[in-house]
Motif scaffolding. Structure first.
Motif, PDB file in Angstrom:
ATOM      1  N   LEU A   9       0.865  -1.220  -0.016  1.00 14.93           N
ATOM      2  CA  LEU A   9       0.083   0.070  -0.133  1.00 14.93           C
ATOM      3  C   LEU A   9       1.000   1.218  -0.048  1.00 14.93           C
ATOM      4  CD1 LEU A   9      -2.771   1.096   0.195  1.00 14.93           C
ATOM      5  CD2 LEU A   9      -2.766   1.146   2.651  1.00 14.93           C
ATOM      6  N   ILE A  10       1.900   1.233   0.844  1.00 13.24           N
ATOM      7  CA  ILE A  10       2.760   2.460   0.913  1.00 13.24           C
ATOM      8  C   ILE A  10       3.390   2.682  -0.334  1.00 13.24           C
ATOM      9  CG2 ILE A  10       4.666   3.147   1.661  1.00 13.24           C
ATOM     10  CD1 ILE A  10       3.987   1.938   4.541  1.00 13.24           C
ATOM     11  N   ALA A  11       3.743   1.342  -1.288  1.00  8.68           N
ATOM     12  CA  ALA A  11       4.805   1.652  -2.635  1.00  8.68           C
ATOM     13  C   ALA A  11       3.650   2.266  -3.519  1.00  8.68           C
ATOM     14  CB  ALA A  11       5.162   0.487  -2.856  1.00  8.68           C
ATOM     15  N   LEU A  12       2.383   1.626  -3.644  1.00  7.11           N
ATOM     16  CA  LEU A  12       1.390   2.224  -4.278  1.00  7.11           C
ATOM     17  C   LEU A  12       0.998   3.428  -4.209  1.00  7.11           C
ATOM     18  CD1 LEU A  12      -1.021   1.434  -6.435  1.00  7.11           C
ATOM     19  CD2 LEU A  12      -2.456   0.941  -4.628  1.00  7.11           C
ATOM     20  N   ALA A  13       0.967   4.012  -2.958  1.00  6.30           N
ATOM     21  CA  ALA A  13       0.877   5.449  -2.646  1.00  6.30           C
ATOM     22  C   ALA A  13       1.819   6.502  -2.918  1.00  6.30           C
ATOM     23  CB  ALA A  13       0.327   5.381  -1.163  1.00  6.30           C
ATOM     24  N   ARG A  14       2.945   5.857  -2.973  1.00  2.00           N
ATOM     25  CA  ARG A  14       3.926   6.752  -3.452  1.00  2.00           C
ATOM     26  C   ARG A  14       4.249   6.902  -4.631  1.00  2.00           C
ATOM     27  NH1 ARG A  14       8.626   4.622   1.083  1.00  2.00           N
ATOM     28  NH2 ARG A  14       8.038   6.067   2.589  1.00  2.00           N
ATOM     29  N   GLY A  15       4.135   5.643  -5.600  1.00  2.00           N
ATOM     30  CA  GLY A  15       4.110   5.712  -7.114  1.00  2.00           C
ATOM     31  C   GLY A  15       2.817   6.434  -7.576  1.00  2.00           C
ATOM     32  N   THR A  16       1.831   6.473  -6.907  1.00  2.43           N
ATOM     33  CA  THR A  16       0.562   7.255  -7.516  1.00  2.43           C
ATOM     34  C   THR A  16       0.837   8.770  -7.146  1.00  2.43           C
ATOM     35  OG1 THR A  16      -0.926   5.432  -7.054  1.00  2.43           O
ATOM     36  CG2 THR A  16      -1.961   7.525  -7.180  1.00  2.43           C
ATOM     37  N   ALA A  17       1.550   8.993  -5.955  1.00  2.00           N
ATOM     38  CA  ALA A  17       1.663  10.369  -5.724  1.00  2.00           C
ATOM     39  C   ALA A  17       2.517  11.045  -6.690  1.00  2.00           C
ATOM     40  CB  ALA A  17       2.442  10.273  -4.460  1.00  2.00           C
ATOM     41  N   VAL A  18       3.585  10.119  -7.198  1.00  3.70           N
ATOM     42  CA  VAL A  18       4.417  10.781  -8.431  1.00  3.70           C
ATOM     43  C   VAL A  18       3.551  10.804  -9.593  1.00  3.70           C
ATOM     44  CG1 VAL A  18       6.386  10.349  -9.970  1.00  3.70           C
ATOM     45  CG2 VAL A  18       6.569   9.914  -7.180  1.00  3.70           C
ATOM     46  N   PRO A  31      -0.567   5.208   8.272  1.00  2.03           N
ATOM     47  CA  PRO A  31      -0.696   4.032   8.996  1.00  2.03           C
ATOM     48  C   PRO A  31      -0.913   4.301  10.503  1.00  2.03           C
ATOM     49  CG  PRO A  31       1.255   4.189   8.423  1.00  2.03           C
ATOM     50  CD  PRO A  31       0.747   5.635   7.971  1.00  2.03           C
ATOM     51  N   PRO A  32      -2.200   4.023  11.069  1.00  2.00           N
ATOM     52  CA  PRO A  32      -2.281   4.064  12.795  1.00  2.00           C
ATOM     53  C   PRO A  32      -1.712   2.856  13.254  1.00  2.00           C
ATOM     54  CG  PRO A  32      -4.335   3.367  11.599  1.00  2.00           C
ATOM     55  CD  PRO A  32      -3.295   3.537  10.587  1.00  2.00           C
ATOM     56  N   GLY A  33      -1.401   3.191  14.550  1.00  2.00           N
ATOM     57  CA  GLY A  33      -1.062   2.000  15.550  1.00  2.00           C
ATOM     58  C   GLY A  33      -2.263   1.569  16.035  1.00  2.00           C
ATOM     59  N   LEU A  34      -1.871   0.935  17.083  1.00  2.00           N
ATOM     60  CA  LEU A  34      -3.086   0.267  17.759  1.00  2.00           C
ATOM     61  C   LEU A  34      -4.052   1.337  18.266  1.00  2.00           C
ATOM     62  CD1 LEU A  34      -4.496  -2.489  18.881  1.00  2.00           C
ATOM     63  CD2 LEU A  34      -2.772  -2.218  20.731  1.00  2.00           C
ATOM     64  N   THR A  35      -5.412   1.306  17.924  1.00  4.06           N
ATOM     65  CA  THR A  35      -6.282   2.448  18.326  1.00  4.06           C
ATOM     66  C   THR A  35      -7.430   2.013  18.888  1.00  4.06           C
ATOM     67  OG1 THR A  35      -5.755   3.284  15.870  1.00  4.06           O
ATOM     68  CG2 THR A  35      -7.794   4.233  16.929  1.00  4.06           C
ATOM     69  N   GLY A  89       3.037  11.849  -1.346  1.00  2.00           N
ATOM     70  CA  GLY A  89       4.084  10.479  -1.086  1.00  2.00           C
ATOM     71  C   GLY A  89       4.487  10.256   0.089  1.00  2.00           C
ATOM     72  N   ALA A  90       4.047  10.846   1.135  1.00  2.00           N
ATOM     73  CA  ALA A  90       4.655  10.881   2.461  1.00  2.00           C
ATOM     74  C   ALA A  90       3.853   9.841   3.349  1.00  2.00           C
ATOM     75  CB  ALA A  90       4.464  12.121   3.264  1.00  2.00           C
ATOM     76  N   VAL A  91       4.321   9.234   4.356  1.00  2.00           N
ATOM     77  CA  VAL A  91       3.974   8.349   5.277  1.00  2.00           C
ATOM     78  C   VAL A  91       4.057   8.870   6.586  1.00  2.00           C
ATOM     79  CG1 VAL A  91       4.159   5.921   6.579  1.00  2.00           C
ATOM     80  CG2 VAL A  91       4.676   6.116   3.954  1.00  2.00           C
TER      81      VAL A  91
END
Length: 101
Positions: A9-18, A31-35, A89-91
């Protein structure tokens, strides 16, 4: 499996951002931690010492507490507001520092 899915998902988002940056469309990942959610709260009674188990989980988080839905929403709101208009493109992990170590 969860780690692989998150990485994809992170790779997809970064590629899509570009790809979409030229159209002024920003793509970021939160990406949330334990919520604290009803699902998580309902899981604690399954343990012999529910309060102890929760403390054990909180002890793995540098801030010493679980995320709240409002805390996660605040991060997303920040990314949607004009003050973050140059971020793409940030996480942005909202995990109390869990992934920092």
């Amino acid at each position: 499996m969860h780690s692989a899915a998150k990485g994809c998902l992170i790779a997809l988002a970064r590629g899509t951002a570009v790809e979409w940056a030229a159209h002024n469309i920003r793509v970021n990942v939160v990406p949330p931690g334990l919520t604290v959610t009803p699902f998580i709260e309902a899981s604690y009674p399954r343990w012999p010492d529910p309060a102890g188990y929760r403390r054990t989980r909180e002890d793995t988080i540098p801030l010493g507490r679980l995320a709240t839905p409002d805390g996660v929403a605040d991060a997303i709101l920040f990314l949607a507001c004009p003050e973050s208009s140059y971020i793409t493109g940030a996480v942005l992990p909202v995990d109390g520092g869990y992934t920092a170590f």
